[in-house]
Design a protein around this motif. Structure first.
Motif, PDB file in Angstrom:
ATOM      1  N   GLY A 158       0.806  -1.208   0.000  1.00 18.88           N
ATOM      2  CA  GLY A 158       0.000   0.000   0.000  1.00 18.88           C
ATOM      3  C   GLY A 158       0.839   1.258   0.000  1.00 18.88           C
ATOM      4  N   SER A 159       1.956   1.234   0.735  1.00 17.48           N
ATOM      5  CA  SER A 159       2.716   2.475   0.849  1.00 17.48           C
ATOM      6  C   SER A 159       3.411   2.818  -0.464  1.00 17.48           C
ATOM      7  CB  SER A 159       3.733   2.363   1.978  1.00 17.48           C
ATOM      8  OG  SER A 159       4.655   1.358   1.715  1.00 17.48           O
TER       9      SER A 159
ATOM     10  N   HIS B  94      11.093   4.644  -0.883  1.00 19.19           N
ATOM     11  CA  HIS B  94       9.933   3.960  -0.316  1.00 19.19           C
ATOM     12  C   HIS B  94      10.049   2.441  -0.342  1.00 19.19           C
ATOM     13  CE1 HIS B  94       7.479   7.601   0.176  1.00 19.19           C
ATOM     14  NE2 HIS B  94       8.208   8.026  -0.843  1.00 19.19           N
TER      15      HIS B  94
ATOM     16  N   PRO C 260      14.042   0.766   1.487  1.00 14.58           N
ATOM     17  CA  PRO C 260      14.170   0.710   2.950  1.00 14.58           C
ATOM     18  C   PRO C 260      13.268  -0.349   3.565  1.00 14.58           C
ATOM     19  CG  PRO C 260      13.982   2.971   2.215  1.00 14.58           C
ATOM     20  CD  PRO C 260      13.703   2.116   1.025  1.00 14.58           C
ATOM     21  N   GLN C 261      12.105  -0.564   2.976  1.00 20.12           N
ATOM     22  CA  GLN C 261      11.209  -1.574   3.528  1.00 20.12           C
ATOM     23  C   GLN C 261      11.747  -2.972   3.314  1.00 20.12           C
ATOM     24  OE1 GLN C 261       6.916  -1.203   3.109  1.00 20.12           O
ATOM     25  NE2 GLN C 261       7.304   0.538   1.769  1.00 20.12           N
TER      26      GLN C 261
ATOM     27  N   PRO D 248      11.970   1.480  12.270  1.00 18.28           N
ATOM     28  CA  PRO D 248      11.621   2.545  13.205  1.00 18.28           C
ATOM     29  C   PRO D 248      10.601   2.095  14.236  1.00 18.28           C
ATOM     30  CG  PRO D 248      11.037   3.143  10.942  1.00 18.28           C
ATOM     31  CD  PRO D 248      11.612   1.772  10.895  1.00 18.28           C
ATOM     32  N   ARG D 249       9.798   1.099  13.870  1.00 24.13           N
ATOM     33  CA  ARG D 249       8.809   0.613  14.824  1.00 24.13           C
ATOM     34  C   ARG D 249       9.476   0.052  16.057  1.00 24.13           C
ATOM     35  NH1 ARG D 249       3.524  -1.759  12.132  1.00 24.13           N
ATOM     36  NH2 ARG D 249       4.164  -1.236  10.040  1.00 24.13           N
TER      37      ARG D 249
ATOM     38  N   ARG E 131      12.657   0.760  16.766  1.00 29.98           N
ATOM     39  CA  ARG E 131      13.664   1.686  17.262  1.00 29.98           C
ATOM     40  C   ARG E 131      13.041   2.709  18.198  1.00 29.98           C
ATOM     41  NH1 ARG E 131      16.307   3.918  12.353  1.00 29.98           N
ATOM     42  NH2 ARG E 131      14.638   5.419  12.474  1.00 29.98           N
ATOM     43  N   THR E 132      11.794   3.084  17.918  1.00 32.67           N
ATOM     44  CA  THR E 132      11.184   4.143  18.711  1.00 32.67           C
ATOM     45  C   THR E 132      10.033   3.602  19.529  1.00 32.67           C
ATOM     46  OG1 THR E 132       9.821   4.633  16.822  1.00 32.67           O
ATOM     47  CG2 THR E 132      11.755   5.996  17.115  1.00 32.67           C
ATOM     48  N   GLU E 133       9.700   4.346  20.538  1.00 36.94           N
ATOM     49  CA  GLU E 133       8.606   3.931  21.404  1.00 36.94           C
ATOM     50  C   GLU E 133       7.271   4.073  20.662  1.00 36.94           C
ATOM     51  OE1 GLU E 133       8.696   2.706  24.595  1.00 36.94           O
ATOM     52  OE2 GLU E 133      10.791   2.492  24.032  1.00 36.94           O
ATOM     53  N   VAL E 134       6.369   3.195  20.985  1.00 42.67           N
ATOM     54  CA  VAL E 134       5.042   3.297  20.376  1.00 42.67           C
ATOM     55  C   VAL E 134       4.227   4.332  21.148  1.00 42.67           C
ATOM     56  CG1 VAL E 134       2.924   2.051  19.910  1.00 42.67           C
ATOM     57  CG2 VAL E 134       5.130   0.949  19.592  1.00 42.67           C
ATOM     58  N   ALA E 135       3.532   5.161  20.394  1.00 38.35           N
ATOM     59  CA  ALA E 135       2.724   6.202  21.036  1.00 38.35           C
ATOM     60  C   ALA E 135       1.607   5.575  21.835  1.00 38.35           C
ATOM     61  CB  ALA E 135       2.134   7.132  19.978  1.00 38.35           C
TER      62      ALA E 135
ATOM     63  N   LEU F 223      -1.483   0.768   6.285  1.00 35.95           N
ATOM     64  CA  LEU F 223      -0.757   0.064   5.233  1.00 35.95           C
ATOM     65  C   LEU F 223      -0.164   1.030   4.215  1.00 35.95           C
ATOM     66  CD1 LEU F 223      -3.145  -2.921   4.442  1.00 35.95           C
ATOM     67  CD2 LEU F 223      -0.998  -2.954   5.723  1.00 35.95           C
ATOM     68  N   SER F 224      -0.761   2.207   4.108  1.00 33.88           N
ATOM     69  CA  SER F 224      -0.380   3.071   3.001  1.00 33.88           C
ATOM     70  C   SER F 224       0.682   4.093   3.363  1.00 33.88           C
ATOM     71  CB  SER F 224      -1.612   3.811   2.481  1.00 33.88           C
ATOM     72  OG  SER F 224      -2.551   2.865   2.044  1.00 33.88           O
ATOM     73  N   LEU F 225       0.808   4.400   4.636  1.00 39.22           N
ATOM     74  CA  LEU F 225       1.880   5.315   5.003  1.00 39.22           C
ATOM     75  C   LEU F 225       3.183   4.537   5.026  1.00 39.22           C
ATOM     76  CD1 LEU F 225       0.163   7.359   7.836  1.00 39.22           C
ATOM     77  CD2 LEU F 225       0.692   8.097   5.509  1.00 39.22           C
ATOM     78  N   ASN F 226       4.269   5.253   4.714  1.00 37.22           N
ATOM     79  CA  ASN F 226       5.574   4.595   4.731  1.00 37.22           C
ATOM     80  C   ASN F 226       6.098   4.572   6.159  1.00 37.22           C
ATOM     81  OD1 ASN F 226       8.266   3.926   4.565  1.00 37.22           O
ATOM     82  ND2 ASN F 226       8.538   4.917   2.587  1.00 37.22           N
TER      83      ASN F 226
ATOM     84  N   SER G 216       8.889   3.777   7.380  1.00 39.78           N
ATOM     85  CA  SER G 216      10.260   4.151   7.704  1.00 39.78           C
ATOM     86  C   SER G 216      10.508   5.637   7.443  1.00 39.78           C
ATOM     87  CB  SER G 216      11.242   3.264   6.936  1.00 39.78           C
ATOM     88  OG  SER G 216      10.818   3.114   5.606  1.00 39.78           O
TER      89      SER G 216
ATOM     90  N   HIS H  85       3.727   4.746  13.033  1.00 37.18           N
ATOM     91  CA  HIS H  85       3.274   3.812  14.058  1.00 37.18           C
ATOM     92  C   HIS H  85       3.122   4.497  15.410  1.00 37.18           C
ATOM     93  CE1 HIS H  85       7.615   3.722  14.814  1.00 37.18           C
ATOM     94  NE2 HIS H  85       7.286   3.442  16.046  1.00 37.18           N
ATOM     95  N   GLN H  86       3.612   5.741  15.504  1.00 38.59           N
ATOM     96  CA  GLN H  86       3.467   6.444  16.775  1.00 38.59           C
ATOM     97  C   GLN H  86       2.146   7.226  16.842  1.00 38.59           C
ATOM     98  OE1 GLN H  86       7.349   8.285  16.149  1.00 38.59           O
ATOM     99  NE2 GLN H  86       8.024   7.455  18.104  1.00 38.59           N
TER     100      GLN H  86
END
Lengths: 526, 318, 279, 523
Positions: free
Chosen positions: B212-213, B231, B234-235, B310-311, B313-317, D102-105, D107, D152-153
């Motif tokens: 999707g991204s 895009h 990196p994934q 990054p998921r 690496r960083t804290e989840v909100a 799903l659609s936002l990147n 990273s 994700h934040q």
């Protein structure tokens, strides 16, 4: 020769391990230094100078400079060129003086007197004295640390200096062929103050550098007792564990000489005009060993059947590519006392079946333990297995690695293989055919045989002794546990510009590693 | 994140520890007495006993294990019975030689694999993609020695006679001094490894490109090049790091056959020799070494995966 | 069921090529072992000439046996060993993986950490370790290759099992008090046959490769057996003079593994397609 | 002037199965056109075609898509070369996807993702300022710290706002929104819809709003186009299409939509503790540190239907599964006819298992794809009864008939059935042991609205026929009057309100219930 150095551990993977071997032949052939030079076989008198590079099979980090415990081929080559024993076996397998001028026996063969060669000197220029000889033998037979040669010197009671140049060997029992034992290369004479860290002997070369498992270099011994010899200024021995690496090194002229060419490749090497093959007939032998004290081999008819089922010519063709001579279940072919009158055993399947039927084992089934203890050993087992099938004999191959072969069951396998260098009859019997022998793989202990041998040991008269030895040989011929099918040739190879290497009967590669005779013609010695 | 990495590190150490026990126990089952094997024909009961004493064969098993392990940890890999020397000396040059092979293969195959895999994914469904997929599928099926022998036949003995087929450095000289001898072994490993990287990279990229991204990025009107590099790639980095790690780890074991084939003086060939000679401590050392490489490389891949995500690496909100 | 998967996979052109290639080699190996001597006139251990000479269509080997005869005779063991090792690996791995995935908890941890340990030793190295211990025995080859496959299969089986048990029909089965063994066999297993079939093909390809590799290293099938891997080892010394002893078995192994891999890849494609269609 | 004009668009799969069969529509600036259709109708394909984008496996066959940037001449998106088409995307026509997760990147930082769309098309002003501005416009914080966050934040609603911000960053002339509120709870949905409507109006943007939810359409759209199997069967002003549908499909569709007003609530007097079949007391479940259920009491009386209402994350599925013994770590007591039930299905007796049955949310997941329908329905009989094979087969046939499933489907695999048929089979499996209580967990949420209606109808009929009790678990308050006698509202693991349907809908006592009712879109 001594028992413990009889196995070339080189053939660990033997034939099988020969890798892509000749793969590099055509590739590397262009880059040799002799390729463009007019290399041709040298003629005329030997030329002085140059460096000979030798590729030797085997060796490892356990390589040693100790003159008295050579184990691997590189060890043997180093020992032979650094040190010298009192006597040695020449290319014809004749016993010849070396450090000694002569070795003579007392009439009853209990005291042997050696006279040290006049003017012979160690590498450091000191003359060889009787005390050096005494010290050398003391070092060898040191009860706390017996060296390789000690086993065959069990009858030696003492070594006594008796003059400026004479030494007496006093024996505990009459030993007719004692001088034969003194001709082992592992009995080198070293100075009384010998230290392995300063390896000094009387050999044609003195030590240059030594890198265990890899390479050793040697320099010409200026004090050498043979005038003009050695011809070379420098000698380099390089270890090659892998057969194909060694062959490729020769083909790419990284070395001038190599030992141990796999027989199947002789024709290929021969077709290269830069290379010469050194093909030596020898008295070495690779028997199948049957334990005479274990069923089914305790029945002499079974032993005879197996000796008759083997097709010796085919064995030589298939296993040795024809490089060998048919043997007659007897060893020591170069011994003057070798009995060549015994009829040559030939394959006779009818007789085999008859013998087996008589022994009550018409469908004989046995297990043969084999290991790559020597080039061609496993192949020999396979060919023999196939041949036995023709007579309805089933041989199951039990293939093990060398470590297992020489492990706990060593000398106790019911049916296995072995490998021996050229020896004369009595030394060989002492090594392997008496109840007291260190390596009696067949557990042969025939009382009649043992008695005859004991008698022969003490018999000084040659004719008389020969008669006894013929009797002994007949017993082994009829009842022995060895199937001796051939005397394989020793095949080495060298660049065409190398001279002075001649066929050698001892089974030690490359003219018995006696590089004092070697010299370089046109194209060599870079 | 640090906690995750530490956790992975701990697991890796544990795995290695269990491997070391496994390897040690396995070699205990070796038939034959190492002391006897060393002495060979010169084995007398006294000498065997003396050697057993010397080799600590008469102390309890667990103590031998700890002796061995503490030796390994302090850099003493033990004693090689077949060469009668220390395992360290035996392996010193060989480790370097194997590393040369390994690194050369990795350095060549990784970029090729990534580029070809990506290219193939971008062109998914077209002829060029089918050709790449077909080729990689065929080559991936072949055992390494088949590829090696084929290369020897092709480049060394029968068709073109260009390259040496065995490594033939005089003992003591480093392998890289004769680069032509490295060509075929390295090429073999490259051919073995690259198809896997290509296939994984292609599959990953196809998935990412269909995500999707990436679709969103395209619908934002972002040029294809930026879509790819900013895009899509990196994934793919996490999975790709895993694949590369897997291949590197595979190389650590895969060199065995290739080294044997080309007579290459590395640890793989040493392992075969040691197995043939039942040289216990060499087998132990090399197996542990290869397992170590495997575990460390996988650990690194995990760390790369954690750091680039990054998921994680960083804290989840909240 | 998996029959449908096979049918679907075999519909692909790639699978047809793979099946043909595999079929050719299997036929060669089976028929060769049965009728080889009728074709060449030699038994595999007969001597047909001097070592490495040009007697016969493909020359002789290192002890003068007919290379063609031995080639024809040499594939069956490889196939048998490969199949047996694959069967052990897939059965063991699938059982462990399903158990781990379904049970979860400490058993899952134990099985998966245990397989991590096994996974950290490359398969061939592990096999070498075992052979160093026990020696090159046929049953050991099969067992050790099978065992080293198991954790790899187990991973896949566990992963797919976890995917399946997340599905409501497993919850439904639990709701009806279905015993665990029955759930695994009747509900889970039929739904992971796709990935397992792919694993089967993959492991078969690898098994053949490993058996051949070990024989090639001189540590697999032992002489005097005629075996393709062993033949390559025995004959490569004379590659220049008598290449057939190497080229024939290399070709056969290559065609065989490529064939099985093509089939495997088709299975994977078919399984993936089936999954998307069902969801 | 028309912002987007799609004419006679034909799209097919690469192997030439038609997907869109001559779709035409146009949108004026500032207008919102809702493209309505059930799953598989081709509405997403039609929406993406506006950007000249076709998903893998699809291709445009014919037709034109004319888009005009503000004041510029219209250009045919389909005919443009790739480069120019790309230049339009994100600037003149932008897209808001269904699932921002799903659609936002993942990273890239969100600020960067918004800035990116400005940068690649060469935004004339300050990109930084514009990013801040758009974030404010969609109601998000615009500070640098916020911009440095990764997707994700953010919560789902915030992620979707970022998506909207990206789409409106360039003040495009056309925005395509593809079910942008699916998966969001009603409150968030209301906010998002409000934002979209506001921005479209402010920026004079033409919006194509793709949805299956007719209630949402009523709330936001000016005009409606109804799609059915690749064609627009009816279009017109929203009010007209929704209230006076012309086409038979539209009429059926409208009829199927459950209205919150519904038929008549079957309200009886509240008489607690009268003839309770299933009672749950002090039910608590925690996962790790999170308490999912915090002491729930619930009773279901004989023959009664209770609607358990809760949004995602309320714990409604956990509660319903706890009742059936699928959550072993739940505490509290569950009693059936006064007898306590074990928390684990494995420890319940066959009879207990027969008496409480469960229908799963998704019929795509609850039937083993490797078993035929008859086999799946037979499983409870095989496990929980002593019936022999013939009896079982008879009972299966019986129950399949009860759920109005054609016997020819009995020997098919679930793959050969539609979603509605599968759900019937799943219900059949639950009914095969004639349970006293049937727990239905969101049984219609995976189904299209027309199918939903038939399933609800079936359940109602079965309840009357069989006299069993139903616990109907759902997030959709609009279903209440159609299925239930009573409502229990679950929020964050607690029941905040209970009562008869009429009482709760007409006079909600709890703040939360009121909020829910207010935010639920009505036709």
């Amino acid at each position: 020769m001594n028992p413990s150095s009889k196995y070339h551990r080189i053939g660990r993977r033997g034939f099988l391990g020969l890798a892509a071997g000749l793969a590099a032949v055509p590739v590397l052939s262009g880059c040799g230094r002799a390729a463009d030079a007019e290399a041709s076989a040298p003629a005329g008198p030997p030329k002085r100078g140059g460096m000979l590079r030798v590729g030797v099979t085997g060796g490892g980090s356990s390589d040693t400079l100790d003159p008295h415990i050579p184990a691997t081929n590189p060890d043997i080559a180093r020992t032979i060129n650094l040190y010298e024993a009192l006597l040695y076996r020449d290319n014809q397998f004749r016993l010849r003086p070396l450090v000694a001028e002569s070795v003579v026996s007392s009439p009853d063969a209990t005291v042997w007197t050696a006279t040290i060669r006049k003017g012979i000197k160690f590498h450091d220029g000191r003359p060889v004295m009787p005390r050096d000889v005494v010290a050398s033998f003391r070092r060898i037979t040191d009860p706390d640390d017996p060296k390789t040669g000690a086993a065959s010197l069990s009858m030696l009671e003492s070594v006594v200096p008796t003059g400026d140049r004479t030494v007496e060997f006093r024996l505990s029992q009459a030993t007719a062929g004692f001088d034969d034992y003194l001709g082992q290369y592992s009995l080198g004479i070293v100075p009384a103050d010998f230290d392995v860290k300063k390896p000094i002997g009387t050999g044609p070369f003195r030590m240059g550098t030594f890198d265990a498992g890899l390479q050793s270099t040697f320099l010409r011994n200026e004090h050498y007792w043979v005038p003009d010899q050695p011809y070379l200024d420098k000698l380099v021995l390089t270890n090659f564990t892998e057969d194909d690496a060694r062959i490729n090194a020769l083909l790419s002229s990284q070395v001038d000489v190599i030992d141990q060419v796999p027989v199947a490749l002789i024709d290929v090497l021969r077709s290269d005009e830069r290379i010469r093959i050194l093909n030596s007939r020898t008295g070495t032998w690779q028997p199948f060993t049957m334990r005479v004290d274990r069923p089914p081999f305790d029945d002499v008819r079974v032993r005879q059947a197996l000796r008759l089922v083997i097709d010796r010519e085919q064995m030589i063709n298939q296993v040795l590519s024809g490089q060998g001579r048919v043997a007659n279940d007897l060893y020591a072919p170069y011994d003057p006392a070798y009995d060549s009158t015994l009829p040559q055993r030939r394959r006779d399947l009818r007789k085999v079946r008859g013998l087996l039927a008589a022994a009550g084992k018409p469908n004989l089934e046995v297990e043969l333990t084999t290991a790559p203890i020597q080039a061609g050993a496993v192949e020999a087992a396979q060919v023999f297995q196939r041949q036995a099938k023709d007579a309805g004999i089933t041989i199951r191959l039990h293939k093990v690695d060398t470590t297992t072969f020489f492990g706990e069951n060593y000398k106790n396998w019911d049916f296995a293989q072995s490998f021996w260098y050229t020896r004369n009859y009595l030394p060989q019997v002492n090594n392997g055919a008496l109840p007291s022998s260190p390596i009696n793989e067949t557990h042969f202990g025939d009382p009649e045989f043992t008695a005859i041998i004991a008698k022969a040991q003490g018999t000084v008269d040659t004719a008389e002794r020969t008669k006894l030895l013929h009797q002994a040989q007949r017993i082994e011929y009829e009842r022995g546990g060895d199937i001796i099918w051939a005397f394989p040739n020793q095949v080495d190879a060298y660049q065409v510009y190398v001279a002075g290497l001649v066929p050698d009967r001892t089974g030690i590669p490359l003219s018995g590693y006696q590089f004092r005779n070697a010299w370089l013609g046109q194209g060599g010695g870079a | 994140m640090i906690r995750m990495i530490l956790r992975r590190l701990l697991i890796s150490v544990l795995v290695l520890l269990v491997v070391s026990i496994l390897v040690f126990v396995a070699t205990l089952l070796l038939p034959g007495d190492p002391a006897r094997a060393i002495l060979g024909t010169q084995a007398t009961p006294e000498r065997i006993a003396a050697l057993q004493e010397h080799m600590h064969l008469n102390v309890p098993v667990w103590q031998r294990y700890f002796d061995w392990l503490s030796g390994v940890l302090t850099g003493d890999l033990g004693f090689s019975t077949s060469t009668q020397g220390s395992v360290n000396t035996l392996l010193a040059d060989r480790i370097g030689a194997s590393l040369v092979l390994l690194i050369a293969s990795a350095v060549i195959s990784t970029p090729i694999g990534l580029v070809v895999g990506t290219w193939s994914a971008i062109r998914a469904g077209r002829t060029s993609d089918h050709v790449v997929s077909g080729f990689s599928l065929v080559i991936a099926a072949l055992p390494e020695f088949v590829i090696g022998v084929a290369l020897v036949v092709l480049f060394s003995t029968s068709v073109f006679k260009l390259l040496p087929s065995v490594t033939l450095s005089p003992p003591g000289t480093p392998v890289w001094e004769r680069p032509t001898q490295l060509v075929l072994p390295v090429l073999t490993l490259v051919l073995v490894v690259t198809p896997y990287i290509v296939r994984m990279m292609r599959a990953t990229m196809i998935e990412v490109l269909a995500s999707g991204s990436v679709e969103m990025a395209r619908l934002k009107g972002i040029p294809e090049r930026i879509v790819l590099f900013r895009h899509a790639l990196p994934q793919a980095s996490g999975p790709v790091a895993q694949v590369i790690a897997l291949q590197l780890a595979w190389l650590a074991g895969g060199v065995v056959v290739v080294e044997f084939l080309f007579r290459y003086p590395g640890i793989g060939a040493a392992l075969i020799d040691a197995v043939n000679n039942r040289d216990v401590q060499v087998v132990q050392a090399i197996t542990l070494l290869i397992a170590g490489v495997y575990v460390v490389v996988n650990l690194l891949a995990d760390v790369v995966g954690i750091v680039t995500n990054p998921r994680l690496r960083t804290e989840v909100a909240k | 069921m998996s029959g449908g998967l096979l049918r679907r996979a075999l519909g692909l052109r790639q699978a047809k090529i793979g099946l043909t290639l595999t079929g050719i080699v299997v036929l060669l190996a089976v028929a060769g072992a049965l009728f080889g001597n009728m074709i060449t006139g030699y038994q595999p251990d007969d001597f047909s000439g001097k070592p490495f000479h040009a007697n016969g269509m493909a020359g002789t080997d290192g002890v003068g046996r007919d290379v063609l005869t031995r080639f024809l005779d040499g594939g069956l063991d490889l196939l048998g060993y490969g199949l047996a090792a694959t069967a052990i690996g897939v059965l063991l791995g699938a059982a462990l993986g399903m158990l781990a995935g379904y049970t979860g908890g400490w058993l899952d941890g134990l099985i998966m950490r245990g397989s991590d340990v096994l996974l950290s030793i490359p398969q061939l190295v592990f096999a070498l370790l075992a052979i160093a211990m026990i020696g090159p025995k046929g049953w050991l080859l099969i067992l050790v290759i099978g065992i080293t496959h198991a954790p790899r299969v187990a991973r896949v089986a566990r992963q797919t099992t976890v995917g399946v048990i997340g599905q409501d029909y497993i919850k439904a089965a639990q709701l009806y008090g279905m015993p665990r063994r029955r759930i695994l066999l009747r509900e889970v297993l039929p739904n992971i046959t796709g990935p397992l079939m792919v694993e089967l093909g993959l492991r078969l390809t690898y098994s053949i490769g490993y058996v051949a590799s070990l024989s090639f290293l001189g540590l697999g099938i032992q002489p005097p057996a005629a075996d393709w891997g062993l033949m390559i080892n025995e004959n490569r010394i004379a590659l220049v003079v008598q290449p057939w002893g190497v080229v024939l078995p290399v070709l056969a192994i290559a065609v065989l593994t490529v064939g099985t891999n093509l089939i495997t890849d088709s299975l994977a494609a078919a399984a993936a397609r089936r999954t998307t269609e069902e969801s | 002037m028309t912002a987007l004009d799609v004419t006679d668009l034909h799209v097919s799969t690469v192997d030439d199965t038609p997907v869109l069969r001559g779709v035409s529509y146009s949108i004026e600036p500032g207008e919102i056109l809702a493209l309505v259709g059930e799953s598989g109708s081709g509405k997403t394909t039609a929406g993406l075609a506006a950007l000249g984008h076709f998903r893998t496996g699809l291709k445009a066959v014919s037709g034109s898509v004319l888009a005009s940037s503000c004041g510029g001449a219209p250009s045919d998106v389909l005919a443009l070369p790739e480069k120019q088409r790309r230049a339009l995307r994100g600037r003149v026509i932008s897209y808001i996807p269904q699932d921002p997760a799903l659609s936002l990147n993942h990273s890239l930082r969100i600020g960067k993702q918004i800035a990116e769309v400005l940068e690649v098309h060469g935004y004339p002003g300050s990109v930084e300022d514009r990013v801040r501005e758009t974030l404010t416009e969609v109601g998000l914080p615009s500070d640098t710290e916020y911009q440095r966050r990764y997707p994700h934040q953010l919560s789902g609603g915030q992620q979707q706002r970022v998506g909207i911000a990206m789409a409106f960053a360039w003040k495009p002339s056309v925005v395509v929104l593809d079910e942008p509120t699916t998966g969001l709870d009603v409150t968030t949905q209301a906010l998002i819809l409000e934002t979209v409507a506001k921005l479209a109006a402010e920026q004079d943007t033409a919006a194509l709003y793709i949805t299956h939810d007719l209630a949402v359409v009523a709330q936001i759209a000016h005009r409606v186009a109804v799609m059915y199997s690749g064609e627009i069967v009816e279009s017109g002003a929203a009010r007209q299409v929704l209230h006076e549908p012309q086409h038979s499909y539209t009429r059926a569709l409208m009829a199927a939509v459950p209205g919150i007003e519904g038929p008549v609530g079957r309200s009886e007097a509240e008489e607690p503790d009268e003839d309770v079949v299933l009672r749950a007391e002090r039910i608590e479940v925690s996962y790790a540190d999170t308490k999912v259920l915090r002491g729930v009491d619930l009773a279901v009386r004989r023959g009664e239907s209770v609607l358990l209402l809760g949004e995602s994350g309320s714990g409604k599925t956990t509660l319903s599964r706890s009742l059936c013994g699928l959550i072993e770590k739940c505490t509290g007591t569950v009693t059936l006819d006064g007898n306590p039930l074990s928390a684990s299905a494995r420890k319940r007796s066959c009879e207990q298992l027969r008496d409480v049955q469960y229908v799963f949310q998704s019929p795509f997941s609850s039937l083993n794809p490797r078993r035929t329908i008859a086999e799946s329905v037979e499983v409870p009989l095989r496990q929980l009864t002593d019936l022999d094979k013939d009896q079982r087969r008879k009972r299966v046939a019986e129950v399949l008939e009860q759920v109005r499933l054609d016997p020819e489907y009995a020997d098919r695999l679930p793959g050969g059935l539609s979603g509605g048929q599968r759900q019937r089979a799943a219900i059949a499996r639950a009914l095969v042991t004639t349970p006293k209580v049937l727990v239905c967990d969101e049984v219609t949420s995976a189904l299209d609205v027309s199918v939903q209606a038939t399933i609800l109808e079936l359940l109602g009929e079965l309840r009357t026929e069989l006299g069993m009790s139903i616990l109907f678990v759902t997030h959709n308050i609009a279903l209440a009057r159609h299925v239930a006698d009573r409502i229990a509202v679950l929020r964050e693991g607690l029941i905040v309100e209970q009562g008869t349907v009429d009482r709760v809908l007409d006079a909600p006592e709890h703040e939360y219930t009121r909020e829910l009712l207010a935010n639920t879109p009505k036709l």
